[in-house]
Design a protein around this motif. Structure first.
Motif, short mmCIF file in Angstrom:
data_model
loop_
_atom_site.label_atom_id
_atom_site.label_comp_id
_atom_site.label_asym_id
_atom_site.label_seq_id
_atom_site.Cartn_x
_atom_site.Cartn_y
_atom_site.Cartn_z
N UNK A 2 13.05 -54.74 -3.27
CA UNK A 2 13.17 -53.79 -2.16
C UNK A 2 14.52 -53.94 -1.44
N UNK A 3 14.90 -55.18 -1.15
CA UNK A 3 16.05 -55.42 -0.27
C UNK A 3 17.39 -55.59 -1.00
N UNK A 4 17.36 -55.75 -2.32
CA UNK A 4 18.60 -56.04 -3.04
C UNK A 4 18.75 -55.08 -4.22
N UNK A 5 19.34 -53.90 -3.96
CA UNK A 5 19.43 -52.85 -4.98
C UNK A 5 20.07 -53.30 -6.29
N UNK A 61 -6.92 -51.42 -4.86
CA UNK A 61 -6.17 -51.06 -3.66
C UNK A 61 -6.87 -49.90 -2.96
N UNK A 62 -7.11 -50.07 -1.66
CA UNK A 62 -7.80 -49.03 -0.88
C UNK A 62 -6.92 -47.78 -0.76
N UNK A 63 -7.54 -46.61 -0.62
CA UNK A 63 -6.76 -45.38 -0.45
C UNK A 63 -5.83 -45.51 0.75
N UNK A 64 -4.61 -45.04 0.58
CA UNK A 64 -3.65 -45.12 1.69
C UNK A 64 -2.90 -46.44 1.78
N UNK A 65 -3.30 -47.42 0.98
CA UNK A 65 -2.59 -48.71 0.97
C UNK A 65 -1.69 -48.77 -0.26
N UNK A 66 -0.64 -49.58 -0.15
CA UNK A 66 0.28 -49.74 -1.28
C UNK A 66 -0.23 -50.86 -2.19
N UNK A 67 -0.24 -50.63 -3.48
CA UNK A 67 -0.65 -51.66 -4.44
C UNK A 67 0.29 -52.85 -4.36
N UNK A 68 -0.25 -54.09 -4.51
CA UNK A 68 0.63 -55.26 -4.55
C UNK A 68 1.33 -55.43 -5.90
N UNK A 69 1.01 -54.59 -6.89
CA UNK A 69 1.70 -54.65 -8.18
C UNK A 69 3.18 -54.34 -7.91
N UNK A 99 4.86 -51.33 -5.67
CA UNK A 99 5.21 -51.77 -4.31
C UNK A 99 6.70 -51.49 -4.05
N UNK A 100 7.56 -51.95 -4.95
CA UNK A 100 9.02 -51.76 -4.78
C UNK A 100 9.35 -50.27 -4.70
N UNK A 101 8.85 -49.51 -5.65
CA UNK A 101 9.18 -48.09 -5.74
C UNK A 101 8.73 -47.34 -4.49
N UNK A 138 8.05 -48.55 -1.36
CA UNK A 138 8.76 -48.93 -0.12
C UNK A 138 10.19 -48.40 -0.13
N UNK A 139 10.85 -48.46 -1.28
CA UNK A 139 12.22 -47.94 -1.38
C UNK A 139 12.20 -46.42 -1.12
N UNK A 140 11.20 -45.74 -1.66
CA UNK A 140 11.10 -44.30 -1.44
C UNK A 140 10.94 -43.99 0.05
N UNK A 141 10.10 -44.78 0.72
CA UNK A 141 9.91 -44.56 2.16
C UNK A 141 11.17 -44.84 2.96
N UNK A 142 11.86 -45.91 2.58
CA UNK A 142 13.05 -46.31 3.36
C UNK A 142 14.22 -45.37 3.12
#
Length: 222
Positions: free
Chosen positions: A176-179, A200-208, A212-214, A216-220
């Motif tokens: 996430x932090x180091x492109x 993973x519950x609906x609305x939560x991000x999978x820990x896979x 997870x990376x994809x 969070x990066x999309x959101x940021x």
């Protein structure tokens, strides 16, 4: 108001004990029967009280230890006290709160991260990886990130559940932090498939890690 005594604090906890809550918690390995928001209300009443926190911790009881972690002053623990406490955090919630509320908040966090890094006790090694994730995100200077990826690539698949979870967190945090290292982090996650089928519950991000990376990066960057 006078400072709460150990007996009074234990009495407050005993009054909150709920058999149904205990049954639900024990399924997760947490041997206490207290609603955690009610426990937080007791902690708010006590405020910070390091001597009482140490007395509560030394009872060895899960509920008392959780309360201790809410009212302690992390900077007042020595390195040896932190080490001894971590080694006793078997119940998952005690472990989670110790790592997040004490280990991550002490000025000795980096010293402990290094001390715990190669420990044979999986609970101890996991805490080191959790502290490593914080550094990867907030203060990566001086960390050898490619070497951390090497270690994760080699060890995460067969690691015990706690260190596996924490290594996976470090893997995702690097991605996430180091492109410049993102492609490698994604590739390691895809190949190892650790936590790929985690429910993973609906609305939560999978820990896979790749999801997870994809996400969070999309959101940021979105």
């Amino acid at each position: 108001m006078h400072d709460m005594t150990l007996a009074e604090a234990l009495g407050e906890l005993a009054a909150l004990e709920d058999p149904k809550m205990r049954a639900a918690n024990e399924k997760r390995g947490d041997d206490h029967g207290i609603n955690l928001s009610r426990m937080r209300a007791v902690a708010k009443k006590i405020k910070t009280d390091q001597p009482l926190a140490q007395e509560l911790w030394s009872t060895g009881e899960t509920a008392a230890r959780l309360l201790a972690l809410l009212i302690c002053r992390p900077r007042d623990f020595t390195a040896d006290e932190l080490d001894a406490m971590l080694r006793e955090t078997r119940p998952p919630k005690v472990n989670d709160w110790f790592v997040n509320y004490v280990a991550k908040k002490t000025p000795l966090a980096e010293e402990m991260r290094l001390r715990w890094f190669d420990d044979p006790d999986p609970t101890v090694a996991a805490a080191s990886w959790s502290l490593t994730s914080v550094r990867v995100a907030k203060d990566p200077d001086g960390l050898d990130l490619p070497h951390l990826l090497d270690l994760i690539e080699r060890n995460m698949k067969d690691a015990a559940p706690r260190p596996q979870w924490s290594m996976n967190e470090t893997l995702a945090t690097i991605g996430i932090h180091h492109p410049s290292l993102r492609a490698r982090a994604l590739e390691i996650g895809e190949r190892l498939q650790v936590l790929a089928d985690y429910p993973t519950a609906p609305g939560c991000t999978s820990p896979f890690a790749p999801i997870w990376i994809t996400e969070i990066v999309r959101r940021r960057e979105g």
